[in-house]
Scaffold this motif. Structure first.
Motif, short mmCIF file in Angstrom:
data_model
loop_
_atom_site.label_atom_id
_atom_site.label_comp_id
_atom_site.label_asym_id
_atom_site.label_seq_id
_atom_site.Cartn_x
_atom_site.Cartn_y
_atom_site.Cartn_z
N GLU A 73 0.84 -1.21 0.00
CA GLU A 73 0.00 0.00 0.00
C GLU A 73 0.87 1.26 0.00
N ARG A 116 2.45 1.72 -3.50
CA ARG A 116 1.49 2.22 -4.48
C ARG A 116 1.12 3.69 -4.22
N HIS A 171 8.92 -2.94 -9.27
CA HIS A 171 8.52 -1.53 -9.25
C HIS A 171 7.67 -1.19 -10.47
N ARG A 172 8.10 -1.70 -11.64
CA ARG A 172 7.36 -1.43 -12.89
C ARG A 172 5.99 -2.11 -12.90
N SER A 173 5.85 -3.22 -12.16
CA SER A 173 4.60 -3.98 -12.23
C SER A 173 3.71 -3.76 -11.01
N LEU A 174 3.99 -2.75 -10.20
CA LEU A 174 3.19 -2.51 -8.99
C LEU A 174 1.71 -2.34 -9.30
N ASP A 175 1.40 -1.65 -10.39
CA ASP A 175 -0.01 -1.42 -10.72
C ASP A 175 -0.73 -2.71 -11.10
N SER A 176 -0.01 -3.65 -11.70
CA SER A 176 -0.65 -4.89 -12.13
C SER A 176 -0.54 -6.02 -11.10
N ARG A 187 -1.51 -8.14 -8.27
CA ARG A 187 -2.82 -8.33 -7.64
C ARG A 187 -2.72 -8.78 -6.19
#
Length: 197
Positions: A15, A18, A62-67, A69
């Motif tokens: 959290e 993000r 770091h690059r995939s934090l948004d994806s 799950r």
């Protein structure tokens, strides 16, 4: 209990990452770096390259934090990333050189030297070092996936189910790779077994 605390810590840290909380990523790196570097080192046998692989693992997270799950813990996710990066690295290296340990840099710590028995005789320590080098050579003869499965099982102590999840393989495939790896290593190191009998 410890894993519950770790999972809770991972969720809080995720959290914070993000939300762009200052210091969250550095905290993650500080808590996971040595574990991931050691894993990569056991898989590829070169400390400097292991550090690069761990660094790439953190960048990919770091690059995939948004994806991401959160289907698994952050530490498990990083473990998976680093394992896959190490397998890819091994595949590329096999094309460039046959035996990685002959080209090691002098600053790479030999795991057998670090774990040498202080009560053992110099002869026993030398035999242990030679055996370790033979094992490294034999490991290099395995496919990248067989080597990863063997290291994760016998050096990391992971269950077959955990290895399957880490490498995105079926459990039966993991068993097959492990069986082939053990059979190949036994054949390669057969003379060492005969010496002990």
């Amino acid at each position: 209990m410890a894993s519950e605390l770790g999972d809770r810590h991972d969720k809080i840290l995720l959290e914070q990452l993000r939300a762009g909380h200052p210091g969250a990523f550095e905290q993650l790196v500080a808590s996971q770096a040595s574990r991931l570097i050691n894993l990569a080192f056991r898989l590829i046998g070169n400390r400097a390259e292991a550090e690069e692989i761990a660094q790439e693992g953190f960048l990919r997270l770091h690059r995939s934090l948004d994806s991401f799950r959160g289907d698994c813990s952050l530490s498990s996710y990083l473990y998976r990333i680093v394992s896959r990066l190490a397998i890819d690295h091994l595949r590329r290296e096999k094309l460039r050189r046959k035996l990685f340990f002959f080209r090691r840099h002098e600053d790479d710590a030999d795991p057998l030297e670090l774990a040498a028995d202080s009560n053992a005789s110099p002869r026993d320590n030398l035999q242990a070092k030679e055996t370790g080098q033979r094992l490294l050579t034999a490991l290099d003869g395995l496919s990248a996936r067989q080597r990863a499965v063997f290291v994760l099982r016998h050096q990391e102590g992971m269950s077959l189910k955990e290895i399957a999840a880490t490498l995105s393989l079926e459990e039966g495939t993991v068993k097959a790779h492990l069986h082939r790896a053990v059979r190949a290593l036994r054949a390669e190191l057969e003379d060492l077994q005969e010496d002990r009998s």
